[in-house]
Scaffold this motif. Structure first.
Motif, short mmCIF file in Angstrom:
data_model
loop_
_atom_site.label_atom_id
_atom_site.label_comp_id
_atom_site.label_asym_id
_atom_site.label_seq_id
_atom_site.Cartn_x
_atom_site.Cartn_y
_atom_site.Cartn_z
N ILE B 216 0.83 -1.21 0.00
CA ILE B 216 0.00 0.00 0.00
C ILE B 216 0.86 1.25 0.00
O ILE B 216 0.80 2.07 -0.90
CB ILE B 216 -0.95 0.06 1.22
CG1 ILE B 216 -1.82 -1.19 1.26
CG2 ILE B 216 -1.83 1.29 1.13
CD1 ILE B 216 -2.71 -1.23 2.46
N ASP B 217 1.69 1.40 1.03
CA ASP B 217 2.38 2.67 1.19
C ASP B 217 3.74 2.69 0.50
O ASP B 217 4.17 3.73 0.03
CB ASP B 217 2.55 3.00 2.67
CG ASP B 217 3.33 1.91 3.38
OD1 ASP B 217 2.82 0.78 3.44
OD2 ASP B 217 4.45 2.19 3.84
N THR B 219 6.56 2.39 2.01
CA THR B 219 7.57 2.98 2.89
C THR B 219 7.82 2.14 4.15
O THR B 219 8.44 2.61 5.09
CB THR B 219 7.15 4.40 3.33
OG1 THR B 219 5.95 4.29 4.12
CG2 THR B 219 6.90 5.31 2.15
N GLY B 220 7.31 0.93 4.17
CA GLY B 220 7.54 0.06 5.33
C GLY B 220 6.43 0.08 6.36
O GLY B 220 6.57 -0.46 7.45
N MET B 221 5.33 0.70 6.02
CA MET B 221 4.29 0.92 7.00
C MET B 221 3.25 -0.17 7.11
O MET B 221 2.69 -0.40 8.16
CB MET B 221 3.60 2.23 6.65
CG MET B 221 2.99 2.89 7.81
SD MET B 221 1.66 3.91 7.21
CE MET B 221 0.33 2.80 7.44
N CYS B 222 2.94 -0.83 6.00
CA CYS B 222 1.82 -1.77 6.06
C CYS B 222 2.29 -3.22 6.27
O CYS B 222 1.59 -4.01 6.88
CB CYS B 222 0.92 -1.66 4.84
SG CYS B 222 1.54 -2.43 3.34
N GLY B 223 3.45 -3.54 5.76
CA GLY B 223 3.94 -4.91 5.94
C GLY B 223 3.26 -5.90 5.01
O GLY B 223 3.50 -7.11 5.11
N GLY B 224 2.41 -5.42 4.12
CA GLY B 224 1.72 -6.32 3.20
C GLY B 224 2.65 -7.01 2.23
O GLY B 224 2.38 -8.09 1.75
#
Lengths: 465, 281
Positions: B216-217, B219-224
C-alpha cells in the motif's frame, strides 16, 4: 449551586447492534442542554487539578464555566488558545488517565465529562460559526515539518500563527497521518480531520503530499532549499510482528495494513472504492491497545461473525482507553484475555485456518511495572479463525534516521531529543511525537509539536541576532 | 502535477507513459519503484521505474493492463495528469565489481530489466540480454535492448518469432556453452524468476530478482509486501525490491500475490461496466 449528580450526563450513542454494522460515528455528542447540565457539575476548583493532567494545558475550568453559561463560542475559543485540534482531542484523548483522572468530582462518583464537553464546544463551533482566519504578518522565514499527523499539524499551526512560512511534507497522498490512516471513521470522522487541515491551510500552511523524506528529499536538502529549521513528526509507522510460525500466511495482517486499507483507502466501500480488504468470518486481533480495539471493531463492521481480542495479560493491564474497551464489548467483540498466540495454522492453500494459543498467568511485575505474563504448561488450544490481525505495536520508520547525518537515535530507533525543547542532536532539527516516544497518544504528540514550535521560534530568532 | 508528456502503445496490452515528476526523476535509480494513484478515489499501485530523465524531470513507467487500475491508466492520454506519483521508493540496484552480466526479462519484466541493462552497459559491463514473450505480437523494447547489450536473445513461448522456448532455456544453453556471468538479473513473473534461479543455482551464479508483491504505502508501514528471504521476513518495499533469488521463497510469494484475486476480478468487471456505461451514454 453546582449539579451534584455523581454520574456524568450520558452520551447519546448509536445502538450497538446497529453501529456494529456501519462505519458512522458511534458517539453522537451532547445537545446544548446536556452540555450545560454536565458543565454545571464542575466545581471550578481554584487549584485546577484537571489542568495539570492535560499535556497542552487546556484552561479546563474556564471553558466549562463558559459552557455552563451558554457561551459556547467563547468556550471554544478558550480551548483553542492552547489546543489547535479540540474536535479531535475531545474524541480520542484518554481522558481517564489525564484531566478527568485529576478531577475532584471523581473522588466520590464520576469525574466531570471534560472530553465530552470539549467535543461539544468544538462541534458546536464548527456547526454555528464561520471561522475567521486572521493571518499573521509573515516573517519570511521558512520551516519544514515532516509528517502531517498530530505532532506535525500542531507544530505547523503554531508556527504559522507566529508568522512562519511552514511547509508540511507528507509521504501519503493525503494529510493527517494516523488521524486518517489509523483511527477509524466510527471513532473520528474524516471530514472533521479534513476541516482541521483546511483551517491550517487557511492560516497559510502549505502541505506537500507524496513526499517521502529520506527518499524523495532528505533533511540536508531541506536546509539547502532554504528551510531554517526542520521538525520531524514522522510518527511510529513500522508494524511489529510476533515472530511466530505462520505470520506470512494469507489472511494475516498487520493492524497498520488492515486499518490503512479501511480508513485511508476506504476498502469498506469496495468495490465502490478501488482498494479491497479480506473480509474474514472469524477474526483474531492480537493486542490490547486502542489499535487492537479499532481493528476488532472494524472487522466486525466488515461483517465478521466472531471477532476475538487475544491479549496476553488481563483487562486491568490493557493499554486501550476504557471507552474503547467498553464499546468493543457492547458490539460483541469476544475478549480472550491471558491468552497468547504460539503459531498460526494454514490450510493446504496457504490461508489461515486457525491460531494456536496458550493460556497465561500473571507473575511478578516486569520493567513496565505490569505483571509479567507466564505461559501455563499444557494449555495449548486452537482458536478457529480465518483472519489474524497483529496489533502489538509499532516502531519509528528508519527512513529518516538512516538518511540524516548527526541525528542521534536510541536502540529502539526513536529520535533522542532534549525534553524541554524537542531539540535533536543536530542543529536546527527538532522532533516530537511517536518518532521520539514510540507509539503513544495523539495528545502527547500534539504537546510535543507545541513545545517544538516554541523552541523553533526561539532558535530562529537567536540565529538572527 | 504529474502530467503525461508521452504515451506509447508497446503491444496490445502494454503501454508506456512518460510522466512529469521532477522530484522523483532527480533521485531515481534502476531497481527503484514509484506508487501512483490514477484518480482521487483510486487505489495505490506500485510500478517499477522503467526510465528517467533528470534534465527533463520525467519518469517513464511501462505497465500491462491486467487490473482495473492499470486499464484505467491505459485510457489516459498525453496532457492528462495522475492524482499521485510518489517515489523513488525501494533500494537501488547495486552493480559494483560486475564485469559480465546476463539480464533477463520475462514479458512485462523486460520493461524493468531495461534500465538495469542500460546502466550496466553504460558502465562498460559485457551484457547479454535474454527476453521472452508468449508470442511475437507481445514483444516489447527489442530495439532499445539491442542498443544496451552485447548479445540479445528474444524467445517466444509459441515460436512465432522463430525462436521457440523460455528465457531459462536460453540462459542454460549460454552457460553450458561456456558463457561466464558474474551476475544474472532476472525480472518477470515469479514462476519465471524461480526457474531462472533453479538454472543458475548449480553453477553458483549470483542471481538477483526484482519482486513486486502487494503493498500500500511503499515505505515500510503496512507490511503487506513481506517476503521470506533466507528464512527471514523482509519488506520488499524498503529492504528490496531486489533480492538474492537463491534465497527467496517463491512459492510463498506466488501464494501471497493471489490474496486479492477474487476482488481484482470484481473490480475489473465493475471497471468494464463503467467503461461500457461511458461508451453507451
Amino acid at each position: 449551586m453546582p449539579n451534584m449528580s455523581p454520574k456524568k450526563v450520558p452520551m447519546p450513542e448509536q445502538d450497538p447492534q446497529v453501529r456494529s454494522r456501519n462505519f458512522s460515528e458511534v458517539a453522537l455528542g451532547y445537545t446544548e442542554e446536556m452540555a450545560i447540565e454536565e458543565a454545571q457539575r464542575c466545581l471550578n476548583c481554584k487549584h485546577r487539578p484537571c489542568m495539570s493532567g492535560c499535556p497542552v494545558n487546556v484552561r479546563i475550568p474556564e471553558f466549562i464555566t463558559l459552557i455552563a453559561a451558554g457561551e459556547f463560542e467563547k468556550a471554544y475559543e478558550k480551548i483553542y488558545e492552547t489546543n489547535s485540534l479540540p474536535a479531535i482531542c475531545g474524541r480520542v484523548c484518554p481522558q481517564e488517565t489525564q484531566c478527568e483522572q485529576k478531577c475532584v468530582r471523581g473522588i466520590k462518583g464520576e469525574p466531570v465529562a471534560i472530553g465530552r464537553l470539549e467535543r461539544f464546544a468544538a462541534d458546536w463551533y464548527m456547526k454555528n460559526v464561520k471561522r475567521q482566519v486572521t493571518k499573521t504578518q509573515r516573517n519570511g522565514k521558512k520551516v519544514a515539518v515532516i509528517g502531517s499527523g498530530p505532532a506535525g499539524l500542531t507544530c505547523a499551526g503554531d508556527l504559522a500563527k507566529m508568522g512562519y512560512d511552514v511547509t508540511v511534507f507528507e509521504a501519503f497522498h493525503k494529510a493527517g497521518g494516523v488521524l486518517v490512516y489509523g483511527i477509524p471513521e466510527f471513532r473520528l470522522p474524516k471530514d472533521l480531520v479534513q476541516r482541521e487541515i483546511d483551517a491550517l491551510k487557511a492560516l497559510g500552511v502549505e502541505i506537500r503530499t507524496n513526499m517521502v523524506i529520506g527518499k524523495t528529499l532528505n533533511v540536508d536538502e531541506l536546509f539547502e532549499e532554504g528551510y531554517e529549521a526542520v521538525f520531524i513528526g514522522s510518527g511510529a509507522g513500522l508494524p511489529m510482528f510476533m515472530g511466530i510460525p505462520g505470520e506470512n500466511l494469507n489472511g494475516v495482517y498487520s493492524a497498520n495494513e488492515f486499518l490503512t486499507r479501511i480508513n485511508l483507502m476506504k476498502a469498506y466501500k469496495f468495490p465502490e472504492s478501488d482498494t479491497p480488504v479480506f473480509r474474514g468470518q472469524n477474526v483474531a486481533v492480537v493486542g490490547g491497545g486502542n489499535v487492537a480495539m479499532d481493528a476488532a471493531r472494524s472487522a466486525k463492521r466488515l461483517g465478521a461473525e466472531n471477532v476475538y481480542i487475544v491479549y496476553r495479560r488481563s483487562e486491568a493491564e490493557m493499554p486501550a482507553r476504557l471507552e474503547e474497551v467498553h464499546h468493543a464489548k457492547e458490539e460483541g467483540i469476544i475478549f480472550r484475555l491471558l491468552t497468547n498466540p504460539t503459531r498460526i495454522l494454514g490450510d493446504d492453500k496457504g490461508w489461515v485456518r486457525g491460531m494456536e494459543c496458550v493460556e497465561m498467568t500473571l507473575g511478578e511485575p516486569d520493567a513496565s511495572g505490569r505483571r509479567r505474563p507466564i505461559p501455563k504448561a499444557g494449555s495449548e488450544h486452537i482458536l478457529e479463525v480465518d483472519t489474524v490481525i497483529i496489533a502489538i505495536g509499532t516502531s519509528p520508520n528508519p527512513l529518516i534516521r538512516s538518511t540524516t547525518s548527526g541525528l542521534e537515535t536510541n536502540k529502539k530507533g526513536c529520535i533522542v531529543v532534549d525534553e524541554n525543547t524537542c531539540q535533536t542532536s543536530r542543529e536546527g532539527v527538532f522532533a516530537g511525537g511517536d518518532a521520539v516516544t514510540g507509539s503513544a497518544t495523539v495528545i502527547l504528540a500534539m504537546g510535543a509539536g507545541k513545545k517544538a514550535a516554541k523552541a523553533i521560534d526561539e532558535y530562529i530568532r537567536s540565529k538572527g541576532q | 502535477m504529474y502530467k503525461i508528456l508521452r504515451k506509447e502503445i508497446l503491444n496490445p496490452q502494454v503501454k508506456l507513459l512518460e510522466i512529469e515528476a521532477p522530484y522523483v526523476a532527480r533521485k531515481a535509480e534502476p531497481g527503484q519503484f514509484i506508487i501512483l494513484r490514477v484518480h482521487e478515489e483510486g487505489e495505490r499501485i506500485p510500478l517499477t521505474i522503467a526510465d528517467y530523465d533528470r534534465e527533463k524531470g520525467t519518469v517513464t513507467i511501462i505497465f500491462q493492463e491486467v487490473g482495473a487500475t492499470t486499464r484505467l491508466l491505459g485510457t489516459l492520454e498525453v496532457g492528462d495528469s495522475l492524482a499521485d506519483f510518489c517515489g523513488p521508493l525501494g533500494v537501488a540496484s547495486h552493480f559494483e565489481g560486475v564485469k559480465r552480466a546476463a539480464v533477463i526479462g520475462g514479458g512485462l519484466g523486460t520493461a524493468i530489466a531495461y534500465p538495469q541493462a542500460k546502466k550496466l552497459f553504460g558502465m562498460g559491463v559485457e551484457v547479454d540480454v535474454i527476453i521472452g514473450f508468449r508470442n511475437k505480437d507481445l514483444i516489447i523494447l527489442e530495439k532499445e535492448m539491442a542498443k544496451v547489450s552485447n548479445r540479445l536473445f528474444v524467445t517466444t513461448d509459441d515460436g512465432s518469432n522463430g525462436t521457440r522456448g523460455f528465457v531459462s532455456d536460453v540462459l542454460k544453453k549460454r552457460i553450458e556453452e561456456g558463457a561466464q556471468y558474474d551476475v544474472v538479473i532476472a525480472i518477470g513473473p515469479p514462476i519465471m524468476m524461480k526457474v531462472v534461479c533453479d538454472v543458475t543455482r548449480p553453477y553458483g551464479i549470483k542471481t538477483i530478482v526484482s519482486l513486486n508483491p502487494v503493498m500500500i504505502d511503499g515505505t515500510g508501514m503496512c507490511g503487506g509486501c513481506r517476503v521470506t528471504v533466507g528464512g527471514e521476513t523482509k519488506f520488499a518495499c524498503v529492504d528490496g525490491p531486489d533480492f538474492d533469488g537463491h534465497l527467496v521463497d517463491f512459492d510463498e510469494l506466488i501464494r501471497r500475490l493471489s490474496i486479492y484475486r477474487e476482488d481484482e476480478r470484481i473490480a475489473l468487471e465493475r471497471h468494464a461496466c463503467r467503461l461500457g456505461g461511458v461508451l453507451n451514454a
